[in-house]
Design an enzyme around this catalytic site. Structure first.
Site, PDB file in Angstrom:
ATOM      1  N   ASP A 296      -6.251 -39.961  24.379  1.00  0.00           N
ATOM      2  CA  ASP A 296      -5.106 -40.410  25.175  1.00  0.00           C
ATOM      3  C   ASP A 296      -4.991 -41.935  25.071  1.00  0.00           C
ATOM      4  O   ASP A 296      -5.709 -42.672  25.750  1.00  0.00           O
ATOM      5  CB  ASP A 296      -5.362 -39.959  26.625  1.00  0.00           C
ATOM      6  CG  ASP A 296      -4.262 -40.377  27.578  1.00  0.00           C
ATOM      7  OD1 ASP A 296      -3.424 -41.220  27.215  1.00  0.00           O
ATOM      8  OD2 ASP A 296      -4.257 -39.856  28.708  1.00  0.00           O
ATOM      9  N   HIS A 393       2.538 -59.045   5.775  1.00  0.00           N
ATOM     10  CA  HIS A 393       3.370 -58.148   6.560  1.00  0.00           C
ATOM     11  C   HIS A 393       4.654 -57.796   5.793  1.00  0.00           C
ATOM     12  O   HIS A 393       5.030 -56.637   5.692  1.00  0.00           O
ATOM     13  CB  HIS A 393       3.706 -58.828   7.883  1.00  0.00           C
ATOM     14  CG  HIS A 393       4.324 -57.898   8.863  1.00  0.00           C
ATOM     15  ND1 HIS A 393       3.579 -56.977   9.562  1.00  0.00           N
ATOM     16  CD2 HIS A 393       5.603 -57.726   9.250  1.00  0.00           C
ATOM     17  CE1 HIS A 393       4.374 -56.282  10.338  1.00  0.00           C
ATOM     18  NE2 HIS A 393       5.607 -56.719  10.156  1.00  0.00           N
TER      19      HIS A 393
END
Ligand code: MEV
Length: 441
Positions: A296, A393
């Site tokens: 989670d 990136h």
């Protein structure tokens, strides 16, 4: 639309889709139905599994599932599964893993594994009497949970302790039963919440029968019973270290690299604006592994950021130093993870991810996840303090831009080669694609 819909959850999947199409896409029904259906799995059983994970499933939402190889952790090599959409994360993790593979790898240790749950209640009366009642009922609180805790206790876990906490200084009449647990390889949310709800029943009923209470005192008002996602006693530490000169990076000397790197970490330690972004980069690695292994990530996020503020000011989760010529970079982070229960036995990809990690215990997974966070932060800081983040990136983002303009395989190959040597920017890629198409017409 200003009216609410009732009975939506009772419609079947096809009726739910019809309702969505009628209400939101009346002029594009076939097209939007196609978008939803193209993500359905052709294996009906697998699709049904996904349909039943949540309510009102109408399709599946895919994320890329990638792997970062070459992670040497405590002398064992791992290929780490990562589920994430952000272009450069897996590439950066893999690069950092390789860098440290050649420098002794990562060392990781679990410092503690205690989880926490609380029964929050209101009590109007004498504190001494409440304390005496609590001490008297405490063995029964634990005893009444036996049907829930028996199996966990057989495996060596269970309830560790329960204490009464007086919070009336902060909120009138407010007290807690603050319980600690060891849930072994399970994340333990269901186990903890079941115990807490049993505590609250036993505690409330016991008070009604407790002779020393006045009738107002006996009327304990349970507000709620729930685990805490703040787990500062479920801690793992991961670190890398090497002689400073081994950090030589292209034409940047090791010492210069280490100094700038440490400055970047110190800035994140003292400046919350930077710390949030710094820690976000760490969570790029952590969330991706947490998600791939069926845990989670919202619980992990909430607990980690609370921990980052534990001294009253939001700060970096990683730290770095140079002592006696040795560069050291480490993270200490709370991670309540599970490798049994929940999605881990249900989701075929999660099972595969865990098997790829040699079916780890929860403690082993804590180490792997902490290492993924540390590696990600190392990669980000190395880029930020040397070339800047955009170079790597935008190289990874190139494919996203090309896909956005429906570039075919040929166009992708040609432009990927062209942009090896030039700076990637959205406009430069669009212009290059247009030029290519113009000259090929
Ligand atoms: C981007 O997803 C993460 C970084 O911003 C992290 C950082 O700045 O340290 C690159």
């Amino acid at each position: 639309m200003t009216t609410s819909v009732s009975g939506f959850s009772k419609l079947n999947k096809s009726e739910k889709i019809d309702w969505i199409l009628n209400h939101y896409f009346p002029n594009h029904k076939p097209e939007y139905r196609g978008i939803l259906e193209q993500y359905w799995n052709t294996d009906n059983q697998l699709q049904q599994l996904h349909d039943e994970f949540i309510e009102n499933t109408i399709t599946n939402y895919y994320l890329p599932f990638g792997v970062a190889p070459n992670f040497l952790i405590n002398n064992q090599v791992y290929t780490i599964p990562m589920a994430i959409e952000e272009s450069s994360v897996v590439a950066a993790a893999s690069k950092a893993a390789k860098f440290w593979f050649d420098r002794g790898g990562f060392k990781a240790e679990v410092l503690s594994t205690t989880k926490i749950g609380q029964v929050h209640f209101m009590y109007k009366g004498n504190l001494k009497k409440l304390q005496t009642y609590f001490e008297a009922i405490k063995p029964k609180l634990i005893e009444d949970c036996k049907p829930i805790t028996k199996n966990m206790e057989n495996r060596g876990g269970g309830i560790l302790d329960i204490v009464l906490v007086d919070q009336t200084e902060h909120l009138a009449n407010y007290y807690q039963l603050h319980a600690t647990f060891d849930t072994l390889d399970a994340m333990g949310a269901n186990f903890i919440n079941s115990c807490l709800e049993q505590f609250s029943k036993t505690f409330k009923h016991g008070a009604l029968a407790y002779n020393a209470f006045t009738s107002a005192e006996a009327n304990i008002d349970i507000v709620m019973s729930i685990l805490s996602n703040y787990v500062p006693e479920c801690l793992v530490r991961a670190e890398v270290s090497c002689p400073v000169e081994d950090l030589k990076n292209g034409n940047i000397e090791g010492e210069a690299f280490a100094n700038k790197f440490i400055q970047a970490v110190k800035i994140a330690e003292i400046e919350p604006y930077r710390a949030v972004t710094h820690n976000k980069g760490i969570m790029n690695g952590i969330d991706a592994v947490v998600l791939a292994t069926g845990n989670d990530f919202r619980a992990i996020e909430a607990g980690v950021h609370a921990y980052a503020s534990k001294n009253g000011r939001y700060s970096s989760l990683t730290h770095a130093s140079v002592e006696h010529g040795i560069f050291k970079f480490w993270i200490e982070i709370p991670l309540a993870l599970g490798t049994v229960g929940g999605l881990t036995g249900l989701h075929p990809l999660v099972k595969l991810a865990l098997e790829m990690l040699n079916t780890p215990s929860a403690k082993e997974l804590m180490k792997i996840v902490a290492v993924a966070g540390l590696a990600q932060n190392f990669g980000a800081l190395r880029s930020l303090t040397t070339t800047g983040i955009q170079q790597g990136h935008m190289k990874m983002h190139l494919m996203n831009i090309l896909n956005q303009f429906n570039a075919n395989a040929d166009e992708k190959r040609i432009l990927a080669a062209q942009f090896k040597a030039t700076t990637v920017s959205h406009s430069a890629v669009v212009e290059a694609l247009e030029n290519l198409r113009l000259h090929r017409e």
